[in-house]
Design an enzyme around this catalytic site. Structure first.
Site, PDB file in Angstrom:
ATOM      1  N   LYS A 111      -2.154   6.817   6.301  1.00 22.32           N
ATOM      2  CA  LYS A 111      -1.107   6.694   5.288  1.00 22.32           C
ATOM      3  C   LYS A 111      -1.018   5.273   4.763  1.00 22.32           C
ATOM      4  O   LYS A 111      -0.898   5.040   3.544  1.00 22.32           O
ATOM      5  CB  LYS A 111       0.243   7.133   5.877  1.00 22.32           C
ATOM      6  CG  LYS A 111       1.435   6.891   4.956  1.00 22.32           C
ATOM      7  CD  LYS A 111       1.313   7.688   3.651  1.00 22.32           C
ATOM      8  CE  LYS A 111       2.395   7.280   2.660  1.00 22.32           C
ATOM      9  NZ  LYS A 111       3.731   7.661   3.073  1.00 22.32           N
ATOM     10  N   CYS A 138       6.958   2.943  -0.351  1.00 20.52           N
ATOM     11  CA  CYS A 138       5.610   3.045   0.234  1.00 20.52           C
ATOM     12  C   CYS A 138       4.719   1.877  -0.158  1.00 20.52           C
ATOM     13  O   CYS A 138       4.401   1.033   0.665  1.00 20.52           O
ATOM     14  CB  CYS A 138       4.960   4.368  -0.194  1.00 20.52           C
ATOM     15  SG  CYS A 138       5.639   5.817   0.630  1.00 20.52           S
TER      16      CYS A 138
END
Length: 418
Positions: free
Chosen positions: A213, A267
């Site tokens: 990720k 993110c």
């Protein structure tokens, strides 16, 4: 034979990831309890109402609540599976802050009896899922990580990989990476996600899943940094960066992204720092990309503030506060930072903040006293200077030349034709 028991899931954290996950699980005959520390969020969910904007989530949420498959609570219940979807910001020095994860883990640990699955969805540095497991073991020494025992608790990492504005689509269609800590935790998590996800389930260990990720977002960040650095170079040598990128992208193996006023969100603006903190000597390019993107808001301010100071009491229309188009998410938003700094550096200015996806200014902007949430056309007609920071559809579809005679500073290339 009695019918099979409905599985129960507790989703801890009802934010932009936790609530959609809870709602979509509840829509496939799972009994879900959503847990959050904010009473206003819990009350909204129990009323079947959205606490934030996300397309298509409202319908799924209202249906799940009305059918009784989704409820919200301020306290953690007993459940078969726990999904942790709490924030993972960073502390001073860009060091990951795992305090929210630790707090959620300790609240879950008190409810465990053995046989449960704990899934960490929060984007995390390598080793965070093992930290969750170890925290449970330290809190509850009567439990174990050894597989296939009555008091075994299983741990996995399944990072979210969705795009705000498309979460309800991508939850169902994107492939999922599932990392296991012990036993068949990965297979258990796979079986849960397959209830609603049509994408491929990719099983690995927890650390690799965590790094995957982070790697995805660091890749994006590096490519955005190239575009942002290119925009600085283009300004220096007197070239239109938008035309430059458009021409360069005609090459069959070139696909340069678009520059902007910086990088925001929960993110891309955060995750690469987790890699840097894990391997500071090796992550040189990733660090450099972060520094380039973090510096872009200041570059915008250096361009805009002198223009505004030409006016005795400048009226500035700031278009967009969210971190990306057509959402209400202000987390790590460069537009928020720029607006905040404009208000601080230009106390004599009237700053008209235009953000069609929120109903009131965030408290950090209200404290200045010279920032007002304003309708788009009102701000455009009154402004001396227009600063386009977020290319919301409503802005892109407008004809700015028909709305204002102000100076325009477009950081997104949305109004190149004027």
């Amino acid at each position: 034979m009695p019918p099979p028991r409905t599985p129960s899931v507790a989703v801890v954290g009802l934010g932009y990831i936790g609530l959609p996950t809870a709602a979509v699980l509840a829509s496939v005959d799972v009994q879900v309890t959503g847990v959050d520390v904010k009473k206003s969020t819990v009350d909204a969910v129990n009323a079947g109402e959205l606490p934030f904007v996300e397309p298509d989530l409202g319908t799924v949420l209202a249906g799940a609540v009305s059918q009784g498959s989704l409820t919200a609570s301020l306290t953690v219940p007993e459940a078969d599976t726990y999904i942790v979807a709490v924030p993972t910001p960073f502390k001073d020095g860009k060091v990951p802050d795992l305090s929210y994860i630790e707090e959620a883990t300790r609240s879950i640990a008190a409810k465990l009896t053995g046989g449960e699955l704990v899934i960490l969805e929060s984007t995390s540095p390598p080793g965070a899922t093992e930290f969750v497991a170890q925290t449970v073991m330290e809190t509850r020494p009567d439990l174990t990580l050894e597989p296939d025992l009555p008091n075994t608790v299983y741990f996995a990492h399944c990072p979210e990989r969705v795009l705000p504005g498309r979460i309800m689509i991508e939850l169902r269609t994107n492939d999922r990476i599932i990392g296991s800590v012990n036993g068949d935790a990965g297979e258990r998590a796979r079986d849960l996600y397959q209830l609603f996800c049509e994408g491929e389930m990719l099983l690995t260990d927890a650390r690799t899943a965590e790094m995957a990720k982070l790697t995805e977002n660091a890749f994006r960040d590096v490519n955005i940094a190239f575009a942002n650095e290119l925009s600085l170079i283009a300004d220096r040598v007197g070239v239109d960066v938008w035309e430059l990128i458009e021409l360069s992208n005609h090459h069959p193996r070139v696909n340069i992204l678009q520059p902007g006023p910086g990088v925001g969100g929960h993110c891309i603006a955060v995750d690469p720092w987790f890699i840097v903190s894990s391997a500071p000597k090796e992550a040189r390019m990733i660090r450099s990309a972060r520094e380039i993107n973090d510096a872009k808001p200041e570059y915008v301010l250096h361009q805009v503030v002198p223009r505004a100071q030409r006016f005795k009491q400048p009226r500035i229309a700031v278009l967009g506060l969210a971190f990306k188009p057509d959402i209400d998410d202000l987390r790590e938003s460069p537009a928020m930072h720029i607006t905040d700094e404009l208000a601080r550096r230009l106390p004599e200015a009237d700053i008209m903040a235009v953000e069609p996806h929120i109903d009131e200014l965030p408290s950090s902007l209200r404290t200045h006293g010279n920032v007002v949430l304003t309708e788009f056309e009102t701000a455009m007609s009154a402004a001396d200077l227009v600063l386009l920071l977020v290319d919301h559809t409503i802005f892109k579809n407008a004809d700015p030349s028909a709305l204002t005679a102000a100076q325009i500073f477009d950081t997104r290339g949305a109004w190149r034709s004027i």
